[in-house]
Design a protein around this motif. Sequence first.
Motif, short mmCIF file in Angstrom:
data_model
loop_
_atom_site.label_atom_id
_atom_site.label_comp_id
_atom_site.label_asym_id
_atom_site.label_seq_id
_atom_site.Cartn_x
_atom_site.Cartn_y
_atom_site.Cartn_z
N VAL A 144 0.92 -1.07 0.08
CA VAL A 144 -0.17 0.12 -0.26
C VAL A 144 0.85 1.36 -0.13
O VAL A 144 0.29 2.19 -0.10
N SER A 145 2.17 1.16 0.13
CA SER A 145 2.80 2.15 0.14
C SER A 145 4.38 1.85 -0.26
O SER A 145 4.85 0.92 0.03
N SER A 146 5.07 2.65 -0.62
CA SER A 146 6.51 2.59 -1.41
C SER A 146 7.23 3.94 -0.94
O SER A 146 6.99 5.13 -1.45
N CYS A 147 8.03 3.87 -0.02
CA CYS A 147 8.74 5.17 0.29
C CYS A 147 10.10 4.97 -0.03
O CYS A 147 11.22 4.08 0.58
N SER A 148 10.50 5.97 -0.96
CA SER A 148 12.05 5.76 -1.44
C SER A 148 13.01 7.06 -1.20
O SER A 148 12.34 8.17 -1.31
N ASN A 149 14.03 6.85 -1.13
CA ASN A 149 15.01 8.04 -1.17
C ASN A 149 15.63 7.96 -2.91
O ASN A 149 16.42 6.87 -2.87
N PHE A 150 15.78 8.93 -3.32
CA PHE A 150 16.24 8.84 -4.84
C PHE A 150 17.66 9.62 -4.66
O PHE A 150 18.39 9.64 -5.79
N GLU A 151 18.11 10.24 -3.37
CA GLU A 151 19.23 10.80 -3.33
C GLU A 151 19.25 11.85 -4.71
O GLU A 151 18.20 12.64 -4.82
N ALA A 152 20.23 12.21 -5.26
CA ALA A 152 20.39 13.15 -6.09
C ALA A 152 19.88 12.77 -7.62
O ALA A 152 19.95 13.78 -8.55
N PHE A 153 19.67 11.54 -7.69
CA PHE A 153 19.37 10.92 -8.98
C PHE A 153 18.24 11.64 -9.93
O PHE A 153 18.22 11.95 -10.85
N GLN A 154 17.04 11.87 -9.16
CA GLN A 154 16.09 12.68 -9.83
C GLN A 154 16.46 14.14 -9.97
O GLN A 154 16.11 14.82 -10.91
N ALA A 155 16.93 14.68 -8.74
CA ALA A 155 17.24 16.05 -8.78
C ALA A 155 18.30 16.45 -10.06
O ALA A 155 18.07 17.60 -10.68
N ARG A 156 19.22 15.58 -10.33
CA ARG A 156 19.91 15.85 -11.36
C ARG A 156 19.25 15.96 -12.57
O ARG A 156 19.61 16.72 -13.61
N ARG A 157 18.40 14.84 -12.88
CA ARG A 157 17.82 14.77 -14.23
C ARG A 157 16.72 15.97 -14.33
O ARG A 157 16.51 16.47 -15.35
#
Length: 422
Positions: A348-361
């Motif tokens: 019912v939930s998925s909690c993730s740390n993307f670090e800078a991966f999304q932020a860079r993109r």
Amino acid sequence: MLDPKFIRENIDLVKETIKKRNLKLDLNALIKTDNSRRRLLVELEELRARRNKANDEISALLKEKKDPKPKISSMKAISEKIGALEIKLKEFDTELEKLVLTIPNIPHSSIPVGDAGCNKIVRSWGELPKFDFKPATHIEISQHLDIIDLPRATKITGSNFILFKGWGAKLERALFNFMLDLHTKKHGYTEIFPPFLVNRASMTGTGQLPKLEEDMYRLKDDDLFLIPTAEVPVTNMHRDEVLDEDSLPVYYTAYTACFRREAGSYGKDTKGLTRVHQFDKVEMVKFVKPETSYNELEKLVADAEDVLQLLGLPYRVNMLASQDLSFAASKCYDLEAYAAGVDKWLEVSSCSNFEAFQARRANIKFRRKNTKKLDFVHTLNGSGIALARTVIALLENYQQKDGSVVIPQVLRPYLDGKERIS
RNA sequence: GGUGGGGUGGCUGAGCGGUUGAAAGCGGCAGUCUUGAAAACUGUUGUGGGGAUUUUCCCCACCCUGGGUUCGAAUCCCAGCCCCACCGCCA
């Protein structure tokens, strides 16, 4: 995406990542393209420097009323060469970008290495409900109570769509109102109500594109996409922005409908509400300083858990192993609620740390006050929580022998004080 | 959908095809002055990438995006995107 420079300088770490994630990815092409590109770049920039110098000289000649013609004609060949190299460079850039986008994020050192079998249940909460009768499934319950009408949803739209009716519709509305109130009043999130349609740049910013285009609903005439999660519009709020260090961490929460084609998943969970093309979800999104992101991840999970605890739904927290981790995530916890009728743990939930991966993109930065340098933020998101599956757990766990369903205390203020649906 | 106007640094806003990475002002930072502050004055102040003799130096790119013309483009041409105003339609 990872930084090409980081890949170049940490090639062993990237190789290890690919191994941990059990991917078949050849880095040689990437290394080779990167090297060729840089060699070409040096050559090209030298030529451009020469051209710039010559242009200054031509400019000076003109000022002195001298004839610049010989200089000009000598520059023509160099200019043509520059043009040719620029085309070549663009090819290398395109190729390199394509290759870099195939490299997944580096898993955090704390997560288990291996396939889904290595996922680690880090904690559980609540007691499984006990019945002195055979518990019915949510399909049977919702039919009996006339609160969900799947045949008509299919007639109106197609299979795997839901139509809530009467108290079912009210229950759905009560749930996301309750969650939004909880996150805004108790957990300190700012509520967002974003567009449900986004453009291609936004879909690319959070990483759904180019890889997952098949899984998205797309409006061809406008090249817009129905959002698969509020993560997309909410994260993209700050695309191409520089945030104030003082404004961090930023916490947003948003209710949206979520749309997924689920192409290729036919035959899996096709009965009932488990896997549908449109569902409601309350999402939490965070923009934080890098040094705080793992602490923020734990808090994010706790905020999602709070929803389940207040609803009285037993759940477990599953730390995903390296091969089960999504492409962009460094670390992820899934929350699984128990549903008694189907006797399953539902994600019912998925909690993730993307670090800078999304932020860079997506190019989301902040400026550090002490060094005045720009740095990428870390982004996190988590469901808080996904609805259709939560409704399954509620109906199945709170069902009574007489066929009615008791409403959890926290939802009653949202449902005219009603205690049970019967 | 139609017509007109416009996209330049953190912001406002100049910009002739040739020292314009970009005037000026505001803001920011540092300093002088002051008991302190304000004012005034002085200096400074974009981002990304590459190279090397890598705590410093050199080079390249970037004026919405992508093409084109040219020895040379923020400036000229074409296409696209976005914004503003008015009209039309509309919950």
